[in-house]
Design a protein around this motif. Sequence first.
Motif, PDB file in Angstrom:
ATOM      1  N   GLY A 255     -18.031  -3.607  39.073  1.00  0.00           N
ATOM      2  CA  GLY A 255     -18.950  -4.134  40.066  1.00  0.00           C
ATOM      3  C   GLY A 255     -18.214  -4.639  41.281  1.00  0.00           C
ATOM      4  O   GLY A 255     -16.988  -4.779  41.274  1.00  0.00           O
ATOM      5  N   THR A 262     -27.527  -3.935  43.153  1.00  0.00           N
ATOM      6  CA  THR A 262     -27.914  -2.532  43.210  1.00  0.00           C
ATOM      7  C   THR A 262     -29.315  -2.415  43.800  1.00  0.00           C
ATOM      8  O   THR A 262     -29.924  -3.407  44.199  1.00  0.00           O
ATOM      9  CB  THR A 262     -27.886  -1.905  41.812  1.00  0.00           C
ATOM     10  OG1 THR A 262     -28.931  -2.480  41.020  1.00  0.00           O
ATOM     11  CG2 THR A 262     -26.551  -2.172  41.133  1.00  0.00           C
ATOM     12  N   PRO A 319     -24.853  -7.229  40.725  1.00  0.00           N
ATOM     13  CA  PRO A 319     -23.619  -6.455  40.848  1.00  0.00           C
ATOM     14  C   PRO A 319     -22.874  -6.418  39.517  1.00  0.00           C
ATOM     15  O   PRO A 319     -22.766  -7.425  38.826  1.00  0.00           O
ATOM     16  CB  PRO A 319     -22.825  -7.217  41.919  1.00  0.00           C
ATOM     17  CG  PRO A 319     -23.442  -8.583  41.978  1.00  0.00           C
ATOM     18  CD  PRO A 319     -24.864  -8.429  41.594  1.00  0.00           C
ATOM     19  N   SER A 322     -22.984  -0.739  35.286  1.00  0.00           N
ATOM     20  CA  SER A 322     -24.347  -0.422  34.856  1.00  0.00           C
ATOM     21  C   SER A 322     -24.354   0.461  33.613  1.00  0.00           C
ATOM     22  O   SER A 322     -23.392   1.174  33.314  1.00  0.00           O
ATOM     23  CB  SER A 322     -25.107   0.276  35.976  1.00  0.00           C
ATOM     24  OG  SER A 322     -24.486   1.515  36.303  1.00  0.00           O
ATOM     25  N   CYS A 352     -27.978  -3.363  35.113  1.00  0.00           N
ATOM     26  CA  CYS A 352     -26.681  -4.019  34.977  1.00  0.00           C
ATOM     27  C   CYS A 352     -26.421  -4.312  33.504  1.00  0.00           C
ATOM     28  O   CYS A 352     -27.283  -4.851  32.807  1.00  0.00           O
ATOM     29  CB  CYS A 352     -26.665  -5.307  35.801  1.00  0.00           C
ATOM     30  SG  CYS A 352     -25.087  -6.187  35.728  1.00  0.00           S
ATOM     31  N   ALA A 356     -20.555  -8.412  37.299  1.00  0.00           N
ATOM     32  CA  ALA A 356     -19.197  -8.542  37.825  1.00  0.00           C
ATOM     33  C   ALA A 356     -18.615  -9.923  37.534  1.00  0.00           C
ATOM     34  O   ALA A 356     -17.427 -10.047  37.210  1.00  0.00           O
ATOM     35  CB  ALA A 356     -19.198  -8.271  39.328  1.00  0.00           C
ATOM     36  N   ASN A 394     -20.797  -0.687  43.151  1.00  0.00           N
ATOM     37  CA  ASN A 394     -21.314  -0.877  41.799  1.00  0.00           C
ATOM     38  C   ASN A 394     -21.427   0.491  41.140  1.00  0.00           C
ATOM     39  O   ASN A 394     -22.046   1.404  41.681  1.00  0.00           O
ATOM     40  CB  ASN A 394     -22.678  -1.567  41.851  1.00  0.00           C
ATOM     41  CG  ASN A 394     -22.594  -2.993  42.342  1.00  0.00           C
ATOM     42  OD1 ASN A 394     -21.800  -3.788  41.841  1.00  0.00           O
ATOM     43  ND2 ASN A 394     -23.397  -3.340  43.338  1.00  0.00           N
TER      44      ASN A 394
END
Length: 413
Positions: A255, A262, A319, A322, A352, A356, A394
Amino acid sequence: MSEPSHEQIVSGLRDKPPIALAPGPRLDAERPGSLPLPPSTVWDLPGGTAWVYYGEGNTGLVRPVIFADGFSTGPSELEFSWQIMEFGDYALISELRRRGHDVILLGFHERSASILDNSRTAQAVIARAIAERLGDTPLTVGGFSMGGLVTRHALARMETDRIDHQTALYFSYDSPHRGAWIPIGLQAFAHYIKDLDSRFSDQINSPAARQLLWRHIAKWDDTPDQSDERAAFLAEMAAVGEWPQRPRRIGVANGVADGTGTDVRAGELALEGKGLSIVGTKLYTQAPGPDELVAKLRVVTLKTNEVRTNGLPSIDGAPGGSLEGFGILADGLNALSPFLGFKTDVRIRSHCFVPAVSAVDIRDLDTDEELYADISSLPEDESGLDEFKLASRNEAHTLVTEELSTWLLDRLP
């Protein structure tokens, strides 16, 4: 056309591979044209297997780098590791070997077993690498996703037990240090079809899933919360000092650093049942606030049940790395015989999976403010990692890219 019987639906579901939420090639992805190279040697370990590839020019183990496998269902597979590490965006195995590093791919007999059980396997492979090594170059030890947590615990436990792990560098690749996320609607659907096919529910309720997931439900109508297994795992991590202290600790995240999420918006319809057996089922992305609808569930029976949450953040679009969770479910259902009535329309494939902030251990996941924090503006010493690198976009969880791989490669001993 007659409707399928309960027995036909059960048989149709169980005759297909289980729905398993884990990174990997899509069902329609082309298989690589070349098979994995035969390993230099294979180690049978308690609870797992290690496939060893000597570096170019090495006749034995000289500069060992251990990569632990991540979360899924069933035993680790050598071909899968090669698909992720060699046949994707960047040929990481080849580059490691070209630089003279020996690659040890650590797999587990059961990837959904307790992290603490698989930690014993990681401790065993570390001991074996030390015993087999030629010379005294220190080890590099880490892993992808859950593998980063397995090896983090293994090294910390060995230090606590005063065992010399001879490791100079620990690394994690998009590991959920502060938890991973599977949408509650997906978890609820897994449990809702348990009487028809328990395998999806079994994965969500597996020891590793309970330990990894930031919020978990064991039944479709449960209230999302931290599982008891996760609480016990966090207590064990605290008991071993949270992190190994001797090696330098680094990590990468799939991320971005600036807090940009996203295009997945909160409260959007992600998946809708269209077939006769599943019409009425709707799964939504997570929205913040009280009494938020995340799922309408109807499978075979006439009644439709709702699943609602309270106070969870907008985590699906955060973020991070994924996972095609909604897409994996849709692909699995659409692969069934049309006669069974499980046709599904998926509008949002991904969510996600490892935020991150979790991958670099710098914030918790409780609020949008934390999830969407600008990591680049935060003091790095707030992380348990000594140094970390985030992606410039991402991307898919554990995607092996040149950007992240070369940063990691340049730091190996």
